[in-house]
Design an enzyme around this catalytic site. Structure first.
Site, PDB file in Angstrom:
ATOM      1  N   SER A  23     -39.167  69.802 -26.020  1.00 44.08           N
ATOM      2  CA  SER A  23     -39.912  70.365 -27.162  1.00 44.08           C
ATOM      3  C   SER A  23     -39.916  71.885 -27.143  1.00 44.08           C
ATOM      4  O   SER A  23     -39.904  72.528 -28.191  1.00 44.08           O
ATOM      5  CB  SER A  23     -41.349  69.829 -27.186  1.00 44.08           C
ATOM      6  OG  SER A  23     -42.115  70.384 -26.140  1.00 44.08           O
ATOM      7  N   ASN A  24     -39.899  72.490 -25.946  1.00 44.57           N
ATOM      8  CA  ASN A  24     -39.807  73.964 -25.893  1.00 44.57           C
ATOM      9  C   ASN A  24     -38.442  74.422 -26.385  1.00 44.57           C
ATOM     10  O   ASN A  24     -38.344  75.423 -27.103  1.00 44.57           O
ATOM     11  CB  ASN A  24     -40.060  74.456 -24.462  1.00 44.57           C
ATOM     12  CG  ASN A  24     -41.539  74.674 -24.194  1.00 44.57           C
ATOM     13  OD1 ASN A  24     -42.115  75.661 -24.665  1.00 44.57           O
ATOM     14  ND2 ASN A  24     -42.153  73.774 -23.501  1.00 44.57           N
ATOM     15  N   HIS A  27     -44.705  77.788 -17.871  1.00 39.06           N
ATOM     16  CA  HIS A  27     -45.548  76.880 -17.081  1.00 39.06           C
ATOM     17  C   HIS A  27     -46.835  76.620 -17.865  1.00 39.06           C
ATOM     18  O   HIS A  27     -47.412  77.563 -18.438  1.00 39.06           O
ATOM     19  CB  HIS A  27     -45.856  77.516 -15.716  1.00 39.06           C
ATOM     20  CG  HIS A  27     -46.666  76.644 -14.812  1.00 39.06           C
ATOM     21  ND1 HIS A  27     -46.132  75.567 -14.140  1.00 39.06           N
ATOM     22  CD2 HIS A  27     -47.985  76.670 -14.506  1.00 39.06           C
ATOM     23  CE1 HIS A  27     -47.095  74.978 -13.440  1.00 39.06           C
ATOM     24  NE2 HIS A  27     -48.222  75.621 -13.659  1.00 39.06           N
ATOM     25  N   ASN A  69     -39.155  81.186 -17.005  1.00 42.56           N
ATOM     26  CA  ASN A  69     -39.696  79.828 -16.950  1.00 42.56           C
ATOM     27  C   ASN A  69     -41.016  79.817 -17.702  1.00 42.56           C
ATOM     28  O   ASN A  69     -41.712  80.838 -17.776  1.00 42.56           O
ATOM     29  CB  ASN A  69     -39.936  79.404 -15.498  1.00 42.56           C
ATOM     30  CG  ASN A  69     -40.491  77.980 -15.405  1.00 42.56           C
ATOM     31  OD1 ASN A  69     -40.020  77.076 -16.090  1.00 42.56           O
ATOM     32  ND2 ASN A  69     -41.514  77.798 -14.572  1.00 42.56           N
ATOM     33  N   LYS A  95     -36.165  71.156 -11.169  1.00 47.19           N
ATOM     34  CA  LYS A  95     -35.486  71.516  -9.916  1.00 47.19           C
ATOM     35  C   LYS A  95     -35.560  73.027  -9.698  1.00 47.19           C
ATOM     36  O   LYS A  95     -35.699  73.788 -10.656  1.00 47.19           O
ATOM     37  CB  LYS A  95     -34.002  71.092  -9.995  1.00 47.19           C
ATOM     38  CG  LYS A  95     -33.785  69.596 -10.188  1.00 47.19           C
ATOM     39  CD  LYS A  95     -34.137  68.829  -8.943  1.00 47.19           C
ATOM     40  CE  LYS A  95     -33.885  67.333  -9.105  1.00 47.19           C
ATOM     41  NZ  LYS A  95     -34.321  66.569  -7.913  1.00 47.19           N
ATOM     42  N   LEU A  96     -35.418  73.449  -8.435  1.00 41.93           N
ATOM     43  CA  LEU A  96     -35.289  74.887  -8.148  1.00 41.93           C
ATOM     44  C   LEU A  96     -33.842  75.287  -8.441  1.00 41.93           C
ATOM     45  O   LEU A  96     -32.916  74.560  -8.065  1.00 41.93           O
ATOM     46  CB  LEU A  96     -35.586  75.159  -6.676  1.00 41.93           C
ATOM     47  CG  LEU A  96     -37.037  75.371  -6.261  1.00 41.93           C
ATOM     48  CD1 LEU A  96     -37.117  75.581  -4.756  1.00 41.93           C
ATOM     49  CD2 LEU A  96     -37.658  76.549  -6.986  1.00 41.93           C
TER      50      LEU A  96
HETATM   51  C1  GRF Z   1     -43.848  71.964 -20.594  1.00 42.34           C
HETATM   52  O1  GRF Z   1     -45.221  71.658 -20.465  1.00 42.34           O
HETATM   53  C2  GRF Z   1     -43.533  73.131 -19.700  1.00 42.34           C
HETATM   54  O2  GRF Z   1     -44.570  74.046 -19.590  1.00 42.34           O
HETATM   55  C3  GRF Z   1     -43.324  72.452 -18.386  1.00 42.34           C
HETATM   56  O3  GRF Z   1     -42.659  71.236 -18.684  1.00 42.34           O
HETATM   57  C4  GRF Z   1     -42.959  70.874 -20.013  1.00 42.34           C
HETATM   58  C5  GRF Z   1     -41.657  70.797 -20.760  1.00 42.34           C
HETATM   59  O4  GRF Z   1     -41.854  70.117 -21.932  1.00 42.34           O
HETATM   60  N1  GRF Z   1     -42.553  73.285 -17.499  1.00 42.34           N
HETATM   61  P1  GRF Z   1     -40.615  69.988 -22.936  1.00 42.34           P
HETATM   62  O5  GRF Z   1     -39.515  69.240 -22.208  1.00 42.34           O
HETATM   63  O6  GRF Z   1     -40.184  71.378 -23.311  1.00 42.34           O
HETATM   64  O7  GRF Z   1     -41.203  69.227 -24.070  1.00 42.34           O
END
Ligand code: GRF
Length: 205
Positions: free
Chosen positions: A12-13, A109, A107, A91-92
């Site tokens: 979704s991001n 978070h 990244n 993953k790192l």
């Molecule tokens: C998001 O909550 C992001 O902050 C975290 O993993 C999730 C990713 O969601 N790192 P999506 O795959 O982008 O929907």
């Protein structure tokens, strides 16, 4: 500016960033590659639907870590990637990749780092911890990536309230919206050589 998105989940991001590129809000940026350790993830499917290179790369495809690293570096070079965006990538990144992209890997978070971050603190676990803590605020953090989980310098944060009666699920949904509204703004600043100042108000709270 050529972007690579690394994801392990729904994407979704990634989708939110594609939308902002399409709407013209996010300029001078183009997603040229999506990489995932999960061959069945939504992010790879979304990339394919948008004719973007979608690559499954993992210890399954490359049991030998040197071959994995070389394949990943070749991919990034072939697609002339300039910025790497981690978006739910579990993953790192290999150290050799982090060193090859100094101050060019971000990244996102789903919490206000440095709280509620680090290995094992991901997904719904983050929001469960925030709700359990009684904190009245949570949010999203975009940070530069280093060789540890959720540990690099903070680039931007967006705060949301924790409401009475919130469950981890309702908080997660509110934070995810904040993520979608925040990430593209940081990428736009980076892609257009604007200063990235973590203390500035990045989104209306
Ligand atoms: C998001 O909550 C992001 O902050 C975290 O993993 C999730 C990713 O969601 N790192 P999506 O795959 O982008 O929907």
């Amino acid at each position: 500016m050529n972007l690579a998105v690394f994801a392990s989940g729904g994407g979704s991001n990634f989708q939110a960033i594609l939308r902002r590129i399409r709407s013209g809000d996010l300029t001078n940026a183009c997603v040229v590659l999506v990489v995932s350790n999960n061959s069945r993830c939504g992010a790879l499917e979304l990339a394919r639907q948008n004719s973007i290179a979608a690559v499954h790369l993992s210890s399954q495809t490359h049991p030998d870590h040197v071959a994995f690293e070389n394949t990943l570096l070749d991919l990034l070079c072939t697609h002339q990637v300039e910025i790497i965006l981690l978006a739910g990538y579990m993953k790192l990144l290999p150290k050799v990749v982090i060193r090859r992209f100094p101050k060019r890997i971000l990244n996102i978070h789903p919490a206000l780092l440095p709280q509620y971050g680090g290995q094992g603190m991901y997904g719904i676990k983050v929001h469960e911890a925030v709700v359990r803590s009684g904190d009245r605020e949570s949010g999203a953090t975009v940070h530069w990536v280093n060789e540890n989980y959720d540990d690099g310098p903070i680039a931007a944060q967006s705060r949301v309230p924790v409401l009475a009666g919130d469950t981890a699920g309702t908080l997660a949904a509110r934070v995810l919206q904040a993520e979608h509204d925040l990430y593209w703004r940081v990428v736009d600043a980076l892609a257009n050589d604007r200063e990235i100042n973590a203390s500035e108000p990045w989104t209306k709270s």
